[in-house]
Design an enzyme around this catalytic site. Structure first.
Site, PDB file in Angstrom:
ATOM      1  N   HIS A 120      -0.418  -8.027   9.426  1.00 59.06           N
ATOM      2  CA  HIS A 120      -1.114  -6.720   9.032  1.00 59.06           C
ATOM      3  C   HIS A 120      -2.573  -7.295   8.253  1.00 59.06           C
ATOM      4  O   HIS A 120      -2.531  -8.448   7.618  1.00 59.06           O
ATOM      5  CB  HIS A 120      -0.223  -5.808   8.503  1.00 59.06           C
ATOM      6  CG  HIS A 120       0.846  -5.284   9.182  1.00 59.06           C
ATOM      7  ND1 HIS A 120       1.535  -4.113   8.630  1.00 59.06           N
ATOM      8  CD2 HIS A 120       0.997  -5.341  10.460  1.00 59.06           C
ATOM      9  CE1 HIS A 120       2.321  -3.760   9.508  1.00 59.06           C
ATOM     10  NE2 HIS A 120       2.145  -4.226  10.682  1.00 59.06           N
ATOM     11  N   CYS A 175       2.200   0.050   4.757  1.00 57.11           N
ATOM     12  CA  CYS A 175       3.642  -0.031   5.248  1.00 57.11           C
ATOM     13  C   CYS A 175       4.572  -0.746   3.995  1.00 57.11           C
ATOM     14  O   CYS A 175       3.937  -1.144   3.148  1.00 57.11           O
ATOM     15  CB  CYS A 175       3.894  -0.524   6.433  1.00 57.11           C
ATOM     16  SG  CYS A 175       3.777  -2.238   6.451  1.00 57.11           S
ATOM     17  N   GLU A 205      -3.413  -6.236   5.253  1.00 55.26           N
ATOM     18  CA  GLU A 205      -3.365  -6.457   4.270  1.00 55.26           C
ATOM     19  C   GLU A 205      -2.680  -7.944   3.853  1.00 55.26           C
ATOM     20  O   GLU A 205      -3.014  -8.529   2.805  1.00 55.26           O
ATOM     21  CB  GLU A 205      -2.349  -5.484   3.451  1.00 55.26           C
ATOM     22  CG  GLU A 205      -2.678  -4.026   3.780  1.00 55.26           C
ATOM     23  CD  GLU A 205      -2.119  -3.319   4.873  1.00 55.26           C
ATOM     24  OE1 GLU A 205      -2.355  -3.726   5.877  1.00 55.26           O
ATOM     25  OE2 GLU A 205      -1.670  -2.128   4.697  1.00 55.26           O
ATOM     26  N   CYS A 227       3.789  -4.250   3.528  1.00 55.09           N
ATOM     27  CA  CYS A 227       2.495  -4.551   2.807  1.00 55.09           C
ATOM     28  C   CYS A 227       2.580  -4.136   1.301  1.00 55.09           C
ATOM     29  O   CYS A 227       1.790  -4.767   0.610  1.00 55.09           O
ATOM     30  CB  CYS A 227       1.404  -3.915   3.620  1.00 55.09           C
ATOM     31  SG  CYS A 227       1.004  -4.781   5.061  1.00 55.09           S
TER      32      CYS A 227
END
Lengths: 142, 142
Positions: free
Chosen positions: B44, B74, B46, B77
């Site tokens: 992801h 989420c 992040e 992260c």
């Protein structure tokens, strides 16, 4: 789980956690916690093992794999496991502070997932390893 | 946040999410979601940005850094952000399904953290980008 415990013991200067991913009875990935060594807060054993398994298998979906890990996964690792579609997770020690498969929270309900999780596998060995690590840490800090 | 939106638009074939980490007014890391391209569920925006910032700064602790991200993080992260000690998070779109800074759950309470989080920054632009992605996806699936 024995292999995961061996790996955890190799995590020098780190909280001892080991993780192994198994497919068709064979180990496809294995890692220990390397946060301090890698200077990377995401380098938990579970994350490293997932990334290794995905690279080896050439896909991000691990729905034919199981994970063995010595400590109940934190929210970061639990969500990565859920996203990877791993079939079954077996963990050793329960983590009452941060465990995200039932001890503190259960992220399976957030993901609406039917992931199977079994805790307390070889729990004594896993607990002893963690207790010994934190006892030494306290002695060093004195 | 403008830079994060630009990055998100570069995430071809991925859910468009971009993240930027800033220290002393300068960008130290920037990434877009690369899950499909990297075959890595942990890739992801992040997570990639945190790892880049940590490698550049030579430490895992980012307590002098802020993050700008186009979508509410989420649980994976959010926990990585909490572990990295990032000071402040600014996000664009709220994620009512999986947002872990208040929309679905709030992991700050699990971590007992005082992390500052501000949502809805340039929200319209971030929402439009996501809506457009999912609209195209539905058209392709028909």
């Amino acid at each position: 789980m024995k292999r995961a415990i061996e790996l955890a013991k190799q995590a020098k200067g780190e909280i001892p956690v080991g993780a192994v991913i198994v497919k068709d009875g064979l180990v496809v990935a294995a890692a220990c916690n390397r946060k301090e060594q890698n200077l990377d807060v995401t380098a938990h054993a579970e994350i490293l093992a997932i990334r290794e398994a995905e690279q080896k298998l050439g896909r991000w979906r691990l729905d034919d794999c199981d994970m063995y890990v010595t400590l109940e996964p934190c929210p970061m690792c639990a969500w990565a496991i859920l996203n990877s579609r791993i079939k079954t997770v077996y963990f050793g020690s329960y983590d009452l502070n941060y465990g995200a498969f039932g001890s503190k929270i259960d992220l399976r309900s957030v993901a609406n997932s039917k992931l199977q999780v079994y805790g307390g596998i070889m729990e004594n060995e896993c607990n002893e390893m963690l207790n010994s690590y934190f006892k030494n840490l306290r002695n060093v800090a004195r």
